[in-house]
Design a protein around this motif. Structure first.
Motif, short mmCIF file in Angstrom:
data_model
loop_
_atom_site.label_atom_id
_atom_site.label_comp_id
_atom_site.label_asym_id
_atom_site.label_seq_id
_atom_site.Cartn_x
_atom_site.Cartn_y
_atom_site.Cartn_z
N ARG A 57 0.83 -1.21 0.00
CA ARG A 57 0.00 0.00 0.00
C ARG A 57 0.87 1.27 0.00
NH1 ARG A 57 -5.43 -1.45 1.37
NH2 ARG A 57 -5.54 -3.53 2.28
N GLN A 58 2.11 1.14 0.45
CA GLN A 58 2.99 2.30 0.55
C GLN A 58 3.46 2.81 -0.80
OE1 GLN A 58 3.17 3.89 3.31
NE2 GLN A 58 1.80 2.28 4.03
N VAL A 59 3.12 2.11 -1.86
CA VAL A 59 3.51 2.58 -3.18
C VAL A 59 2.93 3.97 -3.45
CG1 VAL A 59 1.57 1.54 -4.44
CG2 VAL A 59 3.72 1.91 -5.61
N THR A 60 1.84 4.30 -2.79
CA THR A 60 1.24 5.62 -3.01
C THR A 60 2.12 6.75 -2.47
OG1 THR A 60 0.03 5.39 -0.93
CG2 THR A 60 -1.14 4.79 -2.94
N ALA A 61 3.07 6.42 -1.57
CA ALA A 61 3.94 7.44 -0.99
C ALA A 61 5.20 7.67 -1.83
CB ALA A 61 4.34 7.03 0.43
N ASP A 62 5.34 6.92 -2.90
CA ASP A 62 6.54 7.00 -3.75
C ASP A 62 6.10 7.38 -5.18
OD1 ASP A 62 8.66 6.45 -5.47
OD2 ASP A 62 9.31 4.67 -4.35
#
Lengths: 120, 120, 120, 120
Positions: A57-62
């Motif tokens: 889900r952290q792909v949205t922060a990159d």
């Protein structure tokens, strides 16, 4: 968001023109398009191969990574839109029909919070 | 055709509600959705496994088979729409951007009638 | 374990005979076999779609599930062995060569405990 | 041919050592390995995307292309062997069992020369 105003037909037209300008219709058999779609789906999936489910889900922060993922999603979509052109399939009708079918298959009261039900 | 009037946002909302009613958001990590999408892409492809490329076009003459194919296409689309919800990706923007990128990668004069170019 | 004594050639012969008895060689083009392999790989993957990475290890504690997974693995293997027959590829040579290539690509000191390296 | 003498156990040991030297076991959950396998299967398939079924057989006449294909086949095999290590699956046993199962499912007299049977 362009998604608010863009219809499926608009982008089906765009991919149809793209193929027509290059005379690619002979390559665009349903068999080949389905293979192409599966290949792009695998490239999309590869971005998430070694991360855990939650961490993915952290792909949205990159932003760079998210752009790469969106690019693969677009590849999948282009094959899907081209295939719907070739087959004359109304994609939004098919999606609405599928959601209705799944609503029967997965009743809310039974599937709330879980994906499979082993007993009632 | 519903594709003429249906926007991407309309169906993104439909799949969002479907998941919300079942509280399925915890399952819908990008990793899992990409896997699901790849799985459905393979099921779509399987319909064309043993037919030749040209023969696969004949699926349009078989309503039952075509409906089964459209059903798999809808499965792929539902995962793609759900993934775009989860990631906050504007799918139609991504598709338009990809087509523009491919127009540069595959110039008309060079790629007309062929998919790969080994020399100029 | 039969794996201790069974050679690749023994099972390549078994799948070759199976296809020959059914006169299936005309279907077994590399294109079709690669599609079949990808389809079976997706079916294998589907068993692990909604479980988390760590939880997927627990499949070994469920004999029925493990048997179903082994069955899908065998499907993948049968396509791979058939493809190596059709292409005349020595699969074990290819595997040994690939491991050697990966040993150079992923040096132990640099990749120990991690799959990707963003800086040195 | 090395396939004549190489056992499955020999190469299962090779991929086990490769992973152990890099301490990659924590990454090698069944879920991740199945995803990796499906990703490599798609890369293998991509080599045959735009060629027709019969034409795909000509890959054997192009040594560089054939080597690239064999390389992808090895990637698929490495994931399959690693997965059989992680799950404790005897792969050759599973393959033999699958062939026996398929022999019942596809009786020679009924399936000779065809892959599907719509009526008897």
């Amino acid at each position: 968001m362009a998604d608010n105003t863009t219809t499926f037909a608009t982008l089906k037209d765009a991919v149809r023109r793209f193929a027509a300008e290059r005379a690619w219709e002979p390559f665009h058999s349903p068999k080949n398009l389905a293979m192409g779609l599966a290949t792009e789906a695998a490239e999309l999936m590869e971005h998430f191969l070694w991360v855990d489910s939650e961490a993915s889900r952290q792909v949205t922060a990159d932003p760079a990574k998210l752009a790469a993922v969106a690019d693969e999603m677009a590849d999948v979509a282009c094959y899907l839109l081209t295939l719907s052109n070739v087959l004359g399939v109304d994609l939004s009708d098919a999606i609405v029909a599928k959601i209705a079918k799944n609503a029967v298959k997965y009743p809310v009261e039974k599937y709330r919070g879980r994906y499979s039900v082993t007993d009632d």
